[in-house]
Design a protein around this motif. Structure first.
Motif, mmCIF file in Angstrom:
data_model
loop_
_atom_site.group_PDB
_atom_site.id
_atom_site.type_symbol
_atom_site.label_atom_id
_atom_site.label_comp_id
_atom_site.label_asym_id
_atom_site.label_seq_id
_atom_site.Cartn_x
_atom_site.Cartn_y
_atom_site.Cartn_z
ATOM 1 N N SER A 33 0.848 -1.193 0.000
ATOM 2 C CA SER A 33 0.000 0.000 0.000
ATOM 3 C C SER A 33 0.879 1.238 0.000
ATOM 4 C CB SER A 33 -0.906 0.022 1.228
ATOM 5 O OG SER A 33 -1.568 1.264 1.361
ATOM 6 N N ASN A 34 0.329 2.322 -0.563
ATOM 7 C CA ASN A 34 1.084 3.572 -0.545
ATOM 8 C C ASN A 34 1.239 4.143 0.853
ATOM 9 O OD1 ASN A 34 -1.581 4.460 -0.186
ATOM 10 N ND2 ASN A 34 -1.311 6.281 -1.452
ATOM 11 N N VAL A 35 0.520 3.616 1.833
ATOM 12 C CA VAL A 35 0.687 4.109 3.206
ATOM 13 C C VAL A 35 2.054 3.741 3.771
ATOM 14 C CG1 VAL A 35 -1.785 4.091 3.695
ATOM 15 C CG2 VAL A 35 -0.396 2.106 4.324
ATOM 16 N N ALA A 36 2.774 2.862 3.076
ATOM 17 C CA ALA A 36 4.146 2.582 3.501
ATOM 18 C C ALA A 36 5.019 3.823 3.338
ATOM 19 C CB ALA A 36 4.732 1.431 2.689
ATOM 20 N N ASN A 37 4.601 4.732 2.452
ATOM 21 C CA ASN A 37 5.348 5.971 2.215
ATOM 22 C C ASN A 37 4.616 7.213 2.692
ATOM 23 O OD1 ASN A 37 7.298 4.463 0.850
ATOM 24 N ND2 ASN A 37 6.257 4.713 -1.117
ATOM 25 N N GLN B 34 2.501 -0.850 -4.512
ATOM 26 C CA GLN B 34 1.905 -0.067 -3.437
ATOM 27 C C GLN B 34 0.781 0.811 -3.999
ATOM 28 O OE1 GLN B 34 5.703 0.269 -0.404
ATOM 29 N NE2 GLN B 34 5.284 2.013 -1.706
ATOM 30 N N PRO B 35 -0.427 0.261 -4.100
ATOM 31 C CA PRO B 35 -1.532 1.057 -4.645
ATOM 32 C C PRO B 35 -2.023 2.108 -3.654
ATOM 33 C CG PRO B 35 -1.976 -1.322 -4.737
ATOM 34 C CD PRO B 35 -0.830 -1.100 -3.813
ATOM 35 N N GLY B 36 -2.573 3.163 -4.205
ATOM 36 C CA GLY B 36 -3.381 4.067 -3.414
ATOM 37 C C GLY B 36 -4.809 3.573 -3.439
ATOM 38 N N PRO B 37 -5.791 4.435 -3.171
ATOM 39 C CA PRO B 37 -7.187 4.004 -3.195
ATOM 40 C C PRO B 37 -7.575 3.447 -4.567
ATOM 41 C CG PRO B 37 -6.984 6.139 -2.133
ATOM 42 C CD PRO B 37 -5.651 5.836 -2.731
ATOM 43 N N VAL B 38 -8.219 2.303 -4.544
ATOM 44 C CA VAL B 38 -8.645 1.627 -5.764
ATOM 45 C C VAL B 38 -10.132 1.309 -5.645
ATOM 46 C CG1 VAL B 38 -8.365 -0.455 -7.180
ATOM 47 C CG2 VAL B 38 -6.362 0.652 -6.180
ATOM 48 N N GLU C 253 -5.833 -1.358 -13.596
ATOM 49 C CA GLU C 253 -4.555 -0.647 -13.674
ATOM 50 C C GLU C 253 -3.506 -1.326 -12.802
ATOM 51 O OE1 GLU C 253 -5.740 3.940 -14.562
ATOM 52 O OE2 GLU C 253 -6.445 3.139 -12.637
ATOM 53 N N ILE C 254 -3.934 -1.861 -11.678
ATOM 54 C CA ILE C 254 -3.005 -2.625 -10.837
ATOM 55 C C ILE C 254 -2.664 -3.943 -11.530
ATOM 56 C CG2 ILE C 254 -2.535 -3.459 -8.523
ATOM 57 C CD1 ILE C 254 -3.231 -0.441 -8.761
ATOM 58 N N GLY C 255 -3.675 -4.539 -12.162
ATOM 59 C CA GLY C 255 -3.436 -5.775 -12.903
ATOM 60 C C GLY C 255 -2.429 -5.592 -14.020
ATOM 61 N N ALA C 256 -2.457 -4.436 -14.667
ATOM 62 C CA ALA C 256 -1.506 -4.161 -15.747
ATOM 63 C C ALA C 256 -0.076 -4.081 -15.222
ATOM 64 C CB ALA C 256 -1.876 -2.864 -16.459
ATOM 65 N N LEU C 257 0.084 -3.499 -14.040
ATOM 66 C CA LEU C 257 1.426 -3.418 -13.455
ATOM 67 C C LEU C 257 1.904 -4.807 -13.024
ATOM 68 C CD1 LEU C 257 3.839 -1.787 -12.606
ATOM 69 C CD2 LEU C 257 2.630 -1.127 -10.504
ATOM 70 N N ILE C 258 1.000 -5.602 -12.499
ATOM 71 C CA ILE C 258 1.347 -6.990 -12.167
ATOM 72 C C ILE C 258 1.805 -7.716 -13.428
ATOM 73 C CG2 ILE C 258 0.412 -9.222 -11.419
ATOM 74 C CD1 ILE C 258 -1.467 -7.602 -9.548
ATOM 75 N N ILE D 128 1.654 3.199 -7.056
ATOM 76 C CA ILE D 128 0.711 3.540 -8.117
ATOM 77 C C ILE D 128 -0.539 4.078 -7.434
ATOM 78 C CG2 ILE D 128 0.120 1.067 -8.220
ATOM 79 C CD1 ILE D 128 -0.817 1.571 -11.137
ATOM 80 N N ASP D 129 -0.589 5.427 -7.288
ATOM 81 C CA ASP D 129 -1.626 6.007 -6.428
ATOM 82 C C ASP D 129 -2.173 7.336 -6.933
ATOM 83 O OD1 ASP D 129 0.407 7.774 -5.862
ATOM 84 O OD2 ASP D 129 0.298 7.528 -3.691
ATOM 85 N N GLY D 130 -1.930 7.647 -8.188
ATOM 86 C CA GLY D 130 -2.473 8.887 -8.727
ATOM 87 C C GLY D 130 -1.901 10.143 -8.113
ATOM 88 N N GLY D 131 -0.736 10.027 -7.492
ATOM 89 C CA GLY D 131 -0.078 11.212 -6.930
ATOM 90 C C GLY D 131 -0.377 11.482 -5.463
ATOM 91 N N TYR D 132 -1.019 10.551 -4.766
ATOM 92 C CA TYR D 132 -1.343 10.754 -3.352
ATOM 93 C C TYR D 132 -0.112 11.065 -2.515
ATOM 94 C CZ TYR D 132 -6.322 9.691 -2.823
ATOM 95 O OH TYR D 132 -7.675 9.761 -2.829
#
Length: 234
Positions: A132-136, A175-179, A205-210, A228-232
């Motif tokens: 998750s992007n919350v790691a950052n 590390q996705p943001g909200p999906v 979009e997450i599937g494409a990165l996988i 991958i979080d749209g800039g969060y």
């Protein structure tokens, strides 16, 4: 093989990998109807998928799921570890049950799923975890334990990547943001204004990165955490 593949990001991963030509085994812990629907969807499109009921909190079920997947489709080429849970609460309100459950599913089960898969994963194979992007970036109050677990996953992949490098197996973390999934349906209208792109992500979009990370083209990337979080987190 996808751990936690019946819904949301997991289902998107199963669909995309099937489109890429993989035979895909995936686990689910609830909603057998959704799991069967996914199997039938892929069969209709000309692919092959196999659903396995397994609780990622139980090591015997993880190991049994891996053995079942190998028996069904043979040696593993890629492993995606998507199983995870969220229990939000301020630190003083976190119960011991919720703490243990998040640690067990979001850290322990990730480690054990990878460990159980490694003997059956071909040299040059791929491991992808879903963090998750919350790691950052701290998303909001009440996410302390969740952030702890996802930060741990980001650290875990670095060590595992070194362990598996001699076999040319890559290990990376998304590390996705909200999906947009059924789990975030009630929160989307509150999340969109916080995004620089003014939207949440799509599971595809997450599937494409996988798809990229398990491809031959990604063979030089390992130990990485890709946000991958749209800039969060900007």
């Amino acid at each position: 093989m996808v751990f936690g593949g019946a819904r949301g990001i997991g289902a998107a991963a199963v669909k995309r990998l099937a489109e890429d030509g993989y035979d895909v085994s995936f686990t689910y812990v609830s909603r057998p109807d959704k799991a069967q629907e996914l199997v039938e969807h892929i069969a209709t499109a000309g692919g092959r998928a196999y659903a396995i009921k397994a609780d990622s909190a139980k090591i015997d079920e993880i190991r049994s799921a891996v053995a079942d997947a190998v028996a069904q489709f043979g040696q593993l080429k890629a492993v995606v570890v998507n199983a995870g849970i969220y229990r939000g609460a301020a630190i003083e309100d976190v119960t011991l049950h919720d703490l243990d459950e998040m640690l067990n599913i979001n850290i322990r089960a990730v480690f054990l799923s990878i460990q159980a898969s490694i003997p059956h994963l071909q040299d040059g194979g791929r491991v992808v975890t879903i963090g998750s992007n919350v790691a950052n970036h701290t998303g909001h109050p009440g996410s302390s334990v969740y952030q702890l677990t996802k930060t741990a996953v980001a650290g875990l992949v670095k060590g595992v990547a070194l362990d598996l490098a001699p076999r040319q197996i890559t290990v990376n973390n998304i590390q996705p943001g909200p999906v947009e999934t059924d789990l975030t349906a009630d929160m989307i209208e509150h999340l969109i204004p916080r995004s620089p792109l003014k939207r949440v992500g799509k599971p595809q979009e997450i599937g494409a990165l996988i798809s990229y990370l398990v491809s031959e083209e990604a063979g030089y990337m390992t130990g990485a955490s890709l946000t991958i979080d749209g800039g969060y987190t900007l």
